[in-house]
Design an enzyme around this catalytic site. Structure first.
Site, PDB file in Angstrom:
ATOM      1  N   SER A  24       6.499  -3.651  -3.152  1.00 15.19           N
ATOM      2  CA  SER A  24       6.403  -4.858  -3.525  1.00 15.19           C
ATOM      3  C   SER A  24       7.942  -5.737  -3.620  1.00 15.19           C
ATOM      4  O   SER A  24       8.591  -5.404  -3.870  1.00 15.19           O
ATOM      5  CB  SER A  24       5.989  -5.228  -5.070  1.00 15.19           C
ATOM      6  OG  SER A  24       5.261  -6.837  -5.255  1.00 15.19           O
TER       7      SER A  24
ATOM      8  N   ARG B 179      -3.176 -13.287  -8.636  1.00 18.63           N
ATOM      9  CA  ARG B 179      -3.643 -12.790  -6.928  1.00 18.63           C
ATOM     10  C   ARG B 179      -5.140 -13.858  -6.347  1.00 18.63           C
ATOM     11  O   ARG B 179      -5.650 -14.455  -7.358  1.00 18.63           O
ATOM     12  CB  ARG B 179      -4.596 -11.314  -7.039  1.00 18.63           C
ATOM     13  CG  ARG B 179      -3.661 -10.609  -7.485  1.00 18.63           C
ATOM     14  CD  ARG B 179      -3.127  -9.519  -6.765  1.00 18.63           C
ATOM     15  NE  ARG B 179      -1.672  -8.837  -7.072  1.00 18.63           N
ATOM     16  CZ  ARG B 179      -1.165  -7.874  -6.200  1.00 18.63           C
ATOM     17  NH1 ARG B 179      -2.078  -8.459  -4.797  1.00 18.63           N
ATOM     18  NH2 ARG B 179      -0.493  -6.697  -6.346  1.00 18.63           N
TER      19      ARG B 179
ATOM     20  N   HIS C   7      -0.703   3.024   4.266  1.00 13.43           N
ATOM     21  CA  HIS C   7      -0.369   1.834   3.242  1.00 13.43           C
ATOM     22  C   HIS C   7       0.154   0.808   3.727  1.00 13.43           C
ATOM     23  O   HIS C   7       1.744   0.385   3.593  1.00 13.43           O
ATOM     24  CB  HIS C   7      -0.081   1.975   1.614  1.00 13.43           C
ATOM     25  CG  HIS C   7      -0.060   0.836   0.949  1.00 13.43           C
ATOM     26  ND1 HIS C   7       0.718   0.660  -0.583  1.00 13.43           N
ATOM     27  CD2 HIS C   7      -1.156  -0.176   0.424  1.00 13.43           C
ATOM     28  CE1 HIS C   7       0.904   0.240  -0.660  1.00 13.43           C
ATOM     29  NE2 HIS C   7      -0.520  -1.036  -0.528  1.00 13.43           N
TER      30      HIS C   7
ATOM     31  N   LYS D 164      -7.985  -0.075  -5.158  1.00  6.79           N
ATOM     32  CA  LYS D 164      -7.598   0.817  -4.660  1.00  6.79           C
ATOM     33  C   LYS D 164      -7.982   2.205  -4.710  1.00  6.79           C
ATOM     34  O   LYS D 164      -7.725   3.005  -4.439  1.00  6.79           O
ATOM     35  CB  LYS D 164      -6.443   0.351  -5.558  1.00  6.79           C
ATOM     36  CG  LYS D 164      -4.774  -0.741  -5.462  1.00  6.79           C
ATOM     37  CD  LYS D 164      -3.977  -0.594  -3.723  1.00  6.79           C
ATOM     38  CE  LYS D 164      -3.747  -1.420  -3.254  1.00  6.79           C
ATOM     39  NZ  LYS D 164      -3.136  -2.020  -2.073  1.00  6.79           N
TER      40      LYS D 164
ATOM     41  N   ASP E  44      -3.060  -4.838   4.272  1.00  4.84           N
ATOM     42  CA  ASP E  44      -1.990  -3.995   3.118  1.00  4.84           C
ATOM     43  C   ASP E  44      -3.295  -2.032   3.844  1.00  4.84           C
ATOM     44  O   ASP E  44      -2.022  -1.622   3.181  1.00  4.84           O
ATOM     45  CB  ASP E  44      -3.044  -4.263   2.157  1.00  4.84           C
ATOM     46  CG  ASP E  44      -3.055  -3.491   1.051  1.00  4.84           C
ATOM     47  OD1 ASP E  44      -1.258  -3.579   1.067  1.00  4.84           O
ATOM     48  OD2 ASP E  44      -3.383  -3.389  -0.135  1.00  4.84           O
TER      49      ASP E  44
ATOM     50  N   ARG F 275      -3.771  -2.681 -12.828  1.00  2.00           N
ATOM     51  CA  ARG F 275      -4.033  -1.567 -12.752  1.00  2.00           C
ATOM     52  C   ARG F 275      -3.680  -0.794 -14.128  1.00  2.00           C
ATOM     53  O   ARG F 275      -2.295  -1.076 -14.069  1.00  2.00           O
ATOM     54  CB  ARG F 275      -3.509  -0.589 -11.206  1.00  2.00           C
ATOM     55  CG  ARG F 275      -4.498  -1.414  -9.885  1.00  2.00           C
ATOM     56  CD  ARG F 275      -3.412  -0.455  -8.922  1.00  2.00           C
ATOM     57  NE  ARG F 275      -2.501  -0.733  -9.039  1.00  2.00           N
ATOM     58  CZ  ARG F 275      -1.932   0.641  -8.869  1.00  2.00           C
ATOM     59  NH1 ARG F 275      -2.374   1.176  -9.074  1.00  2.00           N
ATOM     60  NH2 ARG F 275      -0.539   0.052  -8.256  1.00  2.00           N
TER      61      ARG F 275
ATOM     62  N   LYS G 129       6.739  -7.179   3.187  1.00  2.00           N
ATOM     63  CA  LYS G 129       6.119  -7.047   4.180  1.00  2.00           C
ATOM     64  C   LYS G 129       4.733  -8.141   4.763  1.00  2.00           C
ATOM     65  O   LYS G 129       4.311  -7.905   5.617  1.00  2.00           O
ATOM     66  CB  LYS G 129       5.110  -5.943   3.445  1.00  2.00           C
ATOM     67  CG  LYS G 129       3.981  -4.887   4.179  1.00  2.00           C
ATOM     68  CD  LYS G 129       3.172  -4.078   3.581  1.00  2.00           C
ATOM     69  CE  LYS G 129       2.150  -4.447   2.842  1.00  2.00           C
ATOM     70  NZ  LYS G 129       1.503  -3.628   2.329  1.00  2.00           N
ATOM     71  N   THR G 130       4.033  -8.956   3.504  1.00  3.08           N
ATOM     72  CA  THR G 130       2.972  -9.810   4.014  1.00  3.08           C
ATOM     73  C   THR G 130       3.562 -11.098   4.562  1.00  3.08           C
ATOM     74  O   THR G 130       2.844 -11.259   5.407  1.00  3.08           O
ATOM     75  CB  THR G 130       2.779 -10.335   2.401  1.00  3.08           C
ATOM     76  OG1 THR G 130       1.870  -9.377   1.537  1.00  3.08           O
ATOM     77  CG2 THR G 130       1.499 -11.305   3.006  1.00  3.08           C
TER      78      THR G 130
END
Length: 661
Positions: A361, A445, A343, A324, A380, A179, A365-366
């Site tokens: 990051s 990704r 988020h 996003k 997410d 991004r 979390k994932t």
């Protein structure tokens, strides 16, 4: 030697002839065996094109209109197509032309198939002849194509698109592999002037309405000049009462497939009644913005106009800008309905207990929200309404650098046909992906539908959360492995959004670097962070949710001297939170941050629960703890002057919940 009998297996001419007048070969059935006659009628096709048309079974992306029967069914289908094209034409309307281009449905490169009778025109002419030479051409609309059709488009026409060994589509996003937050702009008008968060610390960089329209015109003109455009009509939010209809107009099949995965895919019946979208994205990322336009600082610009409900992308082909960008829209629209946008990851136990996972990051979390013993609601983006939680998206967008089957089996197995792989490197011959290779970018990704995860909960909704888990990878090594938070502390740490990154080896610097991201997603929030925090506190108090701070970072010292917290211990802590056993533990309070830490957790060594026990140098521990506390205080100064509610009581409570020394 001549014989009066038949030659074995061949009939005389008096018998029925086979193909092309040749004798028909007969076979005899043997016991326990079946023999087949290959003399069936030939395929009913006169040409190769006709044969190919038979290969593709006739179907429509939407179901017939209710009540339409018999001879009028085809007319109704054509009328629906005409209305779809009219709606898309209106979306593509320019500022200088009241309507969009001439639109024709279908791929211009596909050869015509067997002629069929048409009861209505198959295209909609949207404008008069007088505007410009652009009115002499037609733009073909590829509307809501399937993944298989998008694969064909990408591989035929988009350089850098390949099928990998697992069936995923590997593609390239161009020069931008992430991004561009500094190139994101939001229109500041009479409404957003007071509603949005502006100024120091805010991700919202302003632009005026006129400049947005200049960029919009540039993007629309580019899309209208193409021979074909891809159009996705999809939903955001699994809560049917609060879902948003979005339309994405793009120039690349890869972008269309990406959004097919990431947004919620309507049923044929829902597409039939889709109507006018609530929000439209014009992705002209292959075309740059004009750098001499006011507010532009590069050839890239991502522009959001909340009044017009439109987003324009110029100068970047990175697909994450669309995902996003829509998340930012939800961060604005949902709070207006008293729905909290988050988020976060979200999962649910078999007894219906829901947990939210916040973390930047590298915090896990994932990994921690994906649990084989629990249902995945989403990885997410979520909403928390009066009915419970709902996933905003219809897919997952996972980092896949260093991905392995052992560490992330669910993500590994989800990378199959229909999945988009961005910027990965693969073997030229076997097409096997090397997830360790960072040649193109470290930000590789994978985008796949959420149903590719075996324990995904479909539909992606759940009851009110019982636990709100804030994850921090503390490379300073002074935060406890787990702390139970008061409501004010939850708000303080939610607004802070802390984690720490390892600085690397530049100029010999190896110390940790604190990173703060308000609401654990500062780049995407639209309102002031304290407004989201106040909503979070209200919902947690109303529904009895407990806040937790979990450190997945270092213990026994900072990065370089201590060691990373074992994942097995963190999982035991998360299990104890889910089961509720941690609520009944004995607690003591730490100094400086005033955190409540348990004295014991099943399966976790008690001595590591208080970080001071793991440091051999107690003075170094105290110095590092004070240093981190000071970093928190400095970061929070941005939010001190913002009032919550009619008075400052809540603001004072939040400030008091921070480090005290």
């Amino acid at each position: 030697m001549a014989s009066n009998g038949n030659v074995s297996g061949v009939t005389p001419k008096s018998a029925s002839a086979g193909r092309n007048g040749l004798p028909k070969i007969t076979t005899h059935k043997k016991q326990n065996e079946i023999c087949h006659d290959d003399s069936s009628a030939p395929v009913k096709a006169q040409t190769i094109d006709e044969l190919h048309s038979l290969q593709r079974k006739k179907s429509a992306p939407t179901t017939p209109l209710d009540g339409v029967q018999g001879a009028f069914a085809n007319f109704a289908e054509e009328e629906r197509h005409r209305q779809q094209l009219q709606s898309i034409s209106a979306s593509l309307a320019s500022l200088t032309r009241e309507t969009g281009p001439n639109l024709v449905k279908g791929d211009p490169t596909r050869k015509p198939e067997t002629p069929r009778v048409q009861h209505a025109p198959d295209h909609y002419v949207a404008q008069a002849f007088s505007a410009s030479d652009s009115s002499l051409k037609s733009t073909h609309v590829l509307h809501n194509l399937s993944p298989a059709e998008l694969y064909e488009q990408a591989i035929k026409y988009e350089q850098g698109s390949f099928i990998t060994s697992t069936g995923a589509l590997a593609t390239l996003s161009g020069a931008k592999t992430g991004r561009s937050p500094k190139d994101k702009r939001v229109v500041r008008d009479d409404v957003t002037e007071d509603e949005l968060w502006w100024g120091k610390g805010s991700p919202n960089i302003e632009m005026d309405e006129h400049t947005f329209l200049v960029n919009r015109e540039r993007a629309v003109d580019y899309l209208n000049s193409l021979e074909k455009v891809f159009v996705n009509d999809q939903f955001l939010n699994w809560d049917p009462e609060n879902r948003i209809k979005v339309r994405i107009v793009s120039a690349r099949a890869y972008h269309s497939l990406f959004m097919h995965n990431m947004c919620i895919r309507p049923s044929p019946e829902e597409l039939e009644s889709f109507g006018t979208p609530d929000f439209t994205i014009y992705n002209a990322g292959q075309f740059p913005c004009n750098r001499y336009t006011h507010y532009m600082t590069s050839s890239t610009s991502i522009d959001l106009n909340l009044g017009r409900r439109e987003m324009v992308i110029l100068g970047t082909q990175y697909a994450g800008e669309m995902k996003k960008g829509l998340f930012g829209v939800m961060h604005y629209l949902m709070p207006l309905r008293q729905i909290l946008s988050l988020h976060s990851g979200c999962n649910m136990g078999k007894d219906g207990d829901v947990a939210l996972f916040f973390g930047l990051s590298g915090t896990g979390k994932t990994t921690l929200s994906t649990d084989h013993n629990r249902y995945l609601i989403g990885d997410d983006e979520h909403c928390w309404s009066d009915k419970g939680v709902s996933n905003i998206e219809g897919g997952c967008y996972a980092k896949c650098i260093d991905l392995s089957r052992e560490k992330e089996p669910d993500i590994w197995n989800a990378i199959k046909f229909g999945t988009v792989l961005e910027n990965v490197v693969f073997d030229e011959h076997t097409r096997e992906v090397d997830y360790l290779d960072k040649s193109v970018t470290e930000n590789t990704r994978a985008a796949y539908p959420i149903e590719y995860i075996p324990n995904a909960k479909i539909p992606c909704v759940g009851p009110h959360p019982k636990n709100v888990i804030l994850l921090a990878c503390d490379a300073f090594g002074v935060l406890p492995p787990v702390s139970k938070l008061s409501l004010a502390q939850t708000m303080y740490h939610f607004i802070s959004g802390y984690t720490a990154l390892v600085a690397g080896t530049e100029e010999g610097v190896k110390e940790p670097r604190a990173t703060f991201s308000a609401c654990f997603g500062a780049a995407f929030i639209m309102l002031h962070p304290t407004r989201y925090a106040a909503m979070l506190a209200t919902k947690m108090e109303k529904h009895g949710a407990t806040g937790w701070l979990v450190n997945t970072g270092w213990s026994g010292g900072s990065y370089g001297s201590g060691s990373r917290m074992k994942l097995a211990y963190t999982r035991k802590i998360i299990d104890a939170i889910h089961s509720g056993s941690l609520l009944s533990a004995n607690y003591k309070k730490t100094e400086v941050f005033g955190l409540e830490i348990p004295t014991e957790v099943e399966g976790v060594p008690s001595e590591i629960l208080d970080p001071v026990n793991t440091w051999s140098d107690k003075k170094a521990y105290k110095d590092t703890l004070l240093k981190l506390g000071g970093l928190f205080k400095n970061n929070f100064e941005v939010f001190v002057n913002h009032k919550i509610g009619k008075d400052d009581k809540l603001t004072e409570e939040i400030l008091a919940a921070g480090p005290n020394f």
